[in-house]
Design an enzyme around this catalytic site. Structure first.
Site: not given
Ligand code: DGJ
Length: 730
Positions: A455, A522
């Site tokens: 991430d 997201d």
């Molecule tokens: C952003 C990501 O896109 C999510 O899927 C998740 O992993 C969160 N961060 C976790 O902090």
């Protein structure tokens, strides 16, 4: 295939030809379009250009008297900026190795068939040389292009701009199509007319390829589509300009924003690699790009390797979990046929919220009961284990920061700008790179992870190091990132890495060279995903796009959608669930079980089939119909999700044009059995031609009744199989 006839180089791909003409002191594009036959009279293109007095330039720089936005820019020690690059020679060479920058490649068995044309230019007074490289692959309509500046003079040169590619095409009337957005709303297709007097720019200046402006772009008009992308994850810039002399110029490359790279005598600077293709339609350009990414960007090992169906705990628990909760979800997941459990954010340091512990990649034992043991328990349930990391970040509340505050990206004497309460690590520093390789290797080794979600949750500010300034820092950061990614992926070749950047903020070809799939957004709302996945599919193959079924009402938007609708939209590439499966009702469990069985059955087609967009939903605000269609290479099997939305009355009959099928083949069309749809419509057999023409002679989806929709959205999944019967010939 690259051939030379007289003073013309002919670069052939299966369906296209690029002609580059050499003159005494310059080189020019003569033609880029549909493939030309061998032995044609290519000189005609040159005489036409001479008649029009227009050269389609491969390179432009300040110093040529143009009033347009030029490409290459160098500053010399006397303060001057003028360069005039004179063509000196052309040769067929090896494809340049751009390491540590990643680039496209030919598979081991096909190396010989890929060919590179290198063109050399010189700015005579300064002895600065410019090299342009054009690589063609035997099986792809995409051409890879990069450039290199070499300082052959005694004095230092400051490179201020070096586009990877400049393409000029004859005429105007084009639209510049970009894929723009923001967090949770990525890759909206936006087409803008390229008119004289304005340069259209698609760019990122925040250190990553960004949610805002994906590097994939197209220059299009009816019958002519040029698509471009950049193998790079940092600041990028793609521009289109209509030039008054009757041509259109596109430039693609890293962003020159604040850029300054000093080259001493004998030193070179290489651009990242750009890729381009010509096709007669948007769908054809999209297919060429998808296939190219699948075959020449995604590394060989992952090309056709089926990806596991996973359960990710993020939207199920966020930071609030413990060993029992995780195993409860894993138990249900295993029963339902899920193949991998991914433990997301919150398993390390003392991370209960997003304000601590990034950098402390060791177990939060109170929560996990021991990460290695938890991983083992997950495996005992028959699931693979995957883990989340955000390696490029550091929390001020962390052991790492207390021990190595100098690892953080900060400007001395200035309060750093915090986003999501975190700072970034200075990846331009080789000590930080080594540290990262060491700690992330330890996490993978300790948990025996089969998958790593990488991430990246903030934009870059406070860029600073003692060695690199301004825009050069951004580039050095990206090189550092690639160094780390390449070491880790080489060290753990069977670990499936998934890219992520607060959703789809770094969805680019650079990441895909190391990580064969990327979390698309997201936003997991089915309605929004239709648009996000649709935009993404123009430039990227299904296997690269990760999509999960999440809870309803959706956590990001509050919209409700039926469980079957959520599946129908998510059934694509890197598929999984991201919800608390242990809380499902008995009926929902049965539904999920059937969905997983179905996905497994057609997984190859969902992941590696050609991905087509149906209808116009997600692009045209008045559209009622849309969807996706995945077609296998031999066109004997396809699956499609058809989506109806926004329509005013319940309709039984409508027309939809399916895509990618073979017109002369008869297909047996059936429906995935959906739990919200008891009365199954009848199977039918029909020719590919009828399906493609959109003249379906049946009530295709059965009764589109309001009770079968959630929030006005109706979806059905159709299966197409080649029937034994042949289509009749006229
Ligand atoms: C952003 C990501 O896109 C999510 O899927 C998740 O992993 C969160 N961060 C976790 O902090």
């Amino acid at each position: 295939m690259i051939r030379c006839k007289g003073k013309i180089y002919k670069l052939d791909t299966p369906n296209t030809t690029l002609l580059i003409g050499l003159n005494e002191k310059s080189a020019e594009y003569l033609y880029y379009g549909k493939r030309l036959s061998v032995g044609g009279d290519y000189e005609i293109f040159r005489s036409l250009r001479e008649y029009e007095n227009v050269q389609l330039k491969l390179v432009s720089s300040f110093g040529e008297g143009e009033s347009h936005r030029s490409g290459v820019a160098c500053q010399f020690s006397d303060g001057s900026y003028t360069t005039r690059f004179v063509f000196t020679r052309a040769k067929i060479t090896e494809k340049p190795d751009l390491a540590p920058l990643p680039s496209s490649y030919a598979c081991a068995g096909e190396k010989k068939s890929s060919k590179t044309l290198c063109l050399e230019f010189v700015d005579e007074p300064t002895k600065v040389k410019l090299f342009l490289y054009y690589t063609v692959f035997e099986d792809s309509d995409v051409i890879a292009v990069s450039s290199r500046l070499y300082n052959g003079g005694k004095k230092d040169v400051h490179v201020k701009n070096l586009p990877s590619l400049q393409l000029e095409v004859w005429g105007g009337g084009f639209e510049f199509t970009t894929f723009r957005g923001e967090w949770a709303n990525e890759r909206n297709k936006i087409s803008t007319p390229v008119t004289g007097g304005a340069v259209l720019v698609n760019e990122s200046r925040i250190g990553s390829s960004s949610h805002a402006a994906n590097p994939f772009v197209m220059l299009q008009k009816a019958g002519s589509v040029y698509a471009f992308n950049l193998v790079y994850s940092g600041n990028h810039k793609e521009s289109a300009e209509k030039i008054i002399t009757g041509k259109t110029r596109v430039m693609v490359g890293m962003n020159d924003f604040m850029f300054d790279k000093k080259l001493g005598y004998g030193e070179s600077f290489c651009s990242p690699e750009a890729v381009m293709c010509y096709a007669p339609s948007v769908d054809a350009a999209s297919l060429a790009m998808q296939r190219f990414v699948g075959k020449h960007i995604i590394r060989e090992k992952w090309q056709e390797k089926e990806r596991p169906i996973l359960i990710n705990n993020w939207e199920a628990t966020y930071f609030d979990f413990n060993r029992e909760k995780i195993l409860q979800i894993a138990d249900t997941a295993a029963e339902l046929g899920v193949e991998m459990f991914v433990l997301d954010d919150g398993w390390f340091g003392h991370r209960d919220e997003d304000n601590s512990s990034l950098g402390d990649w060791f177990d939060y034992e109170k929560k996990t009961g021991g990460i290695a043991a938890l991983a083992e328990s997950v495996r005992e349930r028959g699931l693979k284990f995957g883990i989340w990391v955000e390696p490029e970040m550091i929390s001020e509340d962390s052991e790492l920061y207390r021990k190595h505050p100098e690892y953080a990206m900060k400007i001395p004497g200035r309060e750093p700008f915090r986003i999501r309460n975190q700072l970034m690590l200075n990846l331009a520093d080789s000590n930080v790179q080594k540290y990262l390789v060491r700690v992330i290797s330890a996490v993978i080794a300790e948990t025996k992870a089969a998958y790593v979600k990488w991430d990246f949750n903030r934009t870059m500010t406070d860029c600073f190091s003692k060695e690199f300034f301004g825009g050069e820092y951004f580039h050095e950061y990206v090189k550092g990132l690639y160094t780390v990614m390449s070491k880790l992926t080489e060290r753990f070749p069977s670990v499936l890495f998934e890219g992520c950047a607060a959703g789809g903020g770094r969805f680019d070809l650079g990441v895909l060279c190391y990580m064969p799939q990327i979390w698309a957004s997201d936003n997991t709302d089915a309605r929004c995903r239709v648009n996000i996945q649709r935009g993404t599919s123009y430039g990227y193959p299904a296997s690269a796009i990760s999509c999960h079924v999440s809870a309803s009402p959706n956590h990001q938007t509050g919209n409700a959608a039926a469980l079957e609708t959520r599946f129908n939209v998510s059934a694509c590439g890197g598929f999984g669930y991201e919800m608390d499966l242990s809380k499902l009702s008995e009926t929902e469990r049965e539904t999920v079980k059937a969905q997983i069985e179905f996905f497994k059955k057609y997984r190859k087609t969902f992941q590696f089939g050609d991905l087509y967009r149906l209808g116009n939903l997600g692009e045209d605000p008045n559209a009622e119909l849309g969807g996706f269609m995945y077609v296998n290479a031999s066109k004997t099997q396809a699956v499609a999700t058809v989506i109806l939305e926004n329509f005013k009355v319940s309709r039984k009959r409508f027309a939809i044009a399916f895509k990618g099928l073979d017109a002369a083949t008869m297909y047996e069309v059936s429906y995935r059995k959906q739990s919200n749809y008891a009365d199954e419509p009848q199977k039918f057999t029909v020719s590919g031609e009828t399906l493609i023409n959109g003249e379906i002679p049946v009530d295709l989806l059965g009764d589109v009744a309001p009770e079968r929709m959630a929030n006005g959205m109706f979806t059905r999944c159709l299966i197409f199989k080649k029937a034994v019967q042949r289509a009749k010939k006229n």
